[in-house]
Design an enzyme around this catalytic site. Structure first.
Site, short mmCIF file in Angstrom:
data_model
loop_
_atom_site.label_atom_id
_atom_site.label_comp_id
_atom_site.label_asym_id
_atom_site.label_seq_id
_atom_site.Cartn_x
_atom_site.Cartn_y
_atom_site.Cartn_z
N HIS A 1 1.81 14.20 -33.85
CA HIS A 1 1.11 13.62 -32.70
C HIS A 1 -0.39 13.89 -32.78
O HIS A 1 -0.93 14.74 -32.09
CB HIS A 1 1.69 14.17 -31.39
CG HIS A 1 3.06 13.65 -31.09
ND1 HIS A 1 4.19 14.43 -31.25
CD2 HIS A 1 3.48 12.43 -30.66
CE1 HIS A 1 5.26 13.70 -30.92
NE2 HIS A 1 4.85 12.49 -30.57
N VAL B 1 -4.18 10.14 -36.30
CA VAL B 1 -3.70 9.23 -37.35
C VAL B 1 -2.45 8.48 -36.85
O VAL B 1 -2.29 7.28 -37.11
CB VAL B 1 -3.39 9.99 -38.66
CG1 VAL B 1 -2.99 9.02 -39.76
CG2 VAL B 1 -4.60 10.81 -39.09
N ASP C 1 5.30 2.46 -31.27
CA ASP C 1 5.35 3.92 -31.18
C ASP C 1 6.41 4.52 -32.09
O ASP C 1 6.26 5.63 -32.58
CB ASP C 1 5.60 4.33 -29.73
CG ASP C 1 5.43 5.82 -29.49
OD1 ASP C 1 4.67 6.46 -30.25
OD2 ASP C 1 6.03 6.35 -28.53
#
Length: 424
Positions: free
Chosen positions: A150, A153, A300
């Site tokens: 997390h 990048v 995501d």
């Protein structure tokens, strides 16, 4: 009246925003310091230490010690390669790790500036380039670079995927400039200030954010409120009418909150209903917003749909982050969270479960929405191949384990194979 040290500020919209740096930075190096190991062993002391981290970080802001923007000290060769990569930013095989190296760790800022220009958002919203750059630097620097997964990048990777999804004809034909800007901003900031631990960890350590958000979408609420704080602090949208900025803030929240994995079934059921009934009307702003939520959810968790070399890197990174949390929980005698026990939860088993129960159902529905586009077919093909490779690695692990149980020792070649396949 608000002071620099306030944890939150309430704007005219009534939406609370987290101050930048208000999050108690969880420093794993400090928590794992051997000199403290004998002194810290209870939940109460963990909470006290996290509170100290919050105080220390806030005090830096009070003293005016603010992180400075990274300098773009790149030679022409690197800049040329980065520019070449940006010309192919809509390709699914875009290597975000290489791009981050070529931009000296500024992949998120560089990518967003480019995409805002490509989509005509700077002209449409009359944005000031210096202000936009300052805002994006704030976002990038509020990601924790020490997080294996997390980090900025990951945010850049999700943003590049979002760009690809926004170009899908079924969606692109209806999108407004506002939709595109919201999609890109939400992707860039969806995990901002992520501490590298999950919501259950924050709840069981009685973290102040868990109390603030009553144990519901704790991290996602913080990501959203932090984003609002940075938008207001940078004054990126200050020239727009008040009702426009209010709407942008609320819709950003709706998008970022949709990334809460605990709401996966809620969105899948609704998407399935729309697709089965064929009642999606993308001329309707509400239906467009729902599909932006779905697009962000896909972006995501799209790592298993990438090329194997990229997908494998992300898998190893996210599992390393899980294992760090598990080690932390074990150190402080907390119950080890699911998927965080390195002794029991292997990378192949974690990835196979993730693909089967989370990724496949969502991307199959996304492909049903987009139709059999080259991108959707490409992603599903990668997903199937990657899952097969993880199954093969899991089978090898089980075979090696059984062999070890019988022989009581590992040969040199077996040890090398295990090291190559199991090390995060």
């Amino acid at each position: 009246l608000c002071f620099a040290g306030d944890a939150r500020v309430r704007g005219q919209t009534g939406v609370l925003s987290e101050r930048r740096g208000s999050y108690p930075f969880i420093d794993f190096r400090l928590l794992n310091n051997t000199t403290l190991s004998g002194e810290i062993g209870t939940k109460k002391k963990v909470k006290r230490l996290l509170s100290f981290q919050r105080y220390f970080h806030a005090s830096r802001l009070l003293r005016g010690i603010v992180p400075q923007a990274s300098l773009y000290l790149l030679d022409e060769d690197y800049l040329g390669q980065a520019r070449h990569m940006l010309s192919k930013v809509g390709m699914w095989d875009f290597d975000i790790f290489l791009f981050d190296r070529l931009t000296n760790g500024n992949s998120l800022v560089t990518l967003l500036c480019h995409l805002f220009n490509v989509h005509g958002l700077i002209h449409h919203f009359q944005l000031d380039m210096v202000t936009l750059h300052r805002f994006l630097v704030m976002v990038q620097e509020d990601y924790h670079s020490q997080n294996p997964y997390h980090n900025a990048v990951h945010a850049a990777d999700v943003t590049q995927a979002m760009h690809c999804y926004l170009r899908e004809p079924k969606l692109a034909n209806f999108l407004t400039p506002s939709d595109i800007m919201l999609g890109l901003l939400a992707a860039a900031a969806h995990d901002v200030d992520h501490p590298g631990v999950n919501q259950p960890f924050l709840i069981k350590t009685k973290h102040h954010l868990a109390s603030l958000y009553q144990n519901v979408s704790v991290l996602e609420n913080h990501h959203w409120r932090s984003t609002i704080g940075m938008l207001r602090e940078s004054r990126l949208l200050a020239h727009l009418p008040k009702e426009v900025t209010q709407d942008i803030e609320q819709q950003l929240g709706s998008l970022i909150l949709a990334t809460d994995i605990n709401r996966q079934n809620e969105f899948l059921i609704r998407l399935k209903s729309h697709l089965d009934n064929q009642d999606l009307r993308l001329e309707d702003a509400q239906d467009r917003h729902f599909m932006l939520q779905i697009a962000l959810k896909c972006a995501d968790i799209c790592n298993p749909c990438r090329l194997w070399d990229l997908s494998k890197q992300w898998s190893e990174r996210v599992c390393e982050e899980f294992y760090r949390q598990g080690d932390l929980e074990q150190k402080f005698e907390l119950e080890i969270s699911p998927l965080c026990n390195q002794q029991k939860d292997t990378i192949p088993s974690i990835q196979i479960g993730f693909m089967t129960y989370i990724v496949e159902p969502l991307f199959e529905r996304w492909a049903q929405f987009t139709g059999d586009t080259p991108l959707s077919e490409n992603m599903l093909n990668h997903l199937r191949r990657n899952k097969a490779k993880w199954r093969s690695l899991l089978h090898k692990q089980h075979s090696s384990s059984r062999s070890n149980d019988h022989s009581g020792q590992v040969t040199g070649s077996q040890e090398q194979t295990l090291n190559e396949e199991e090390t995060p």
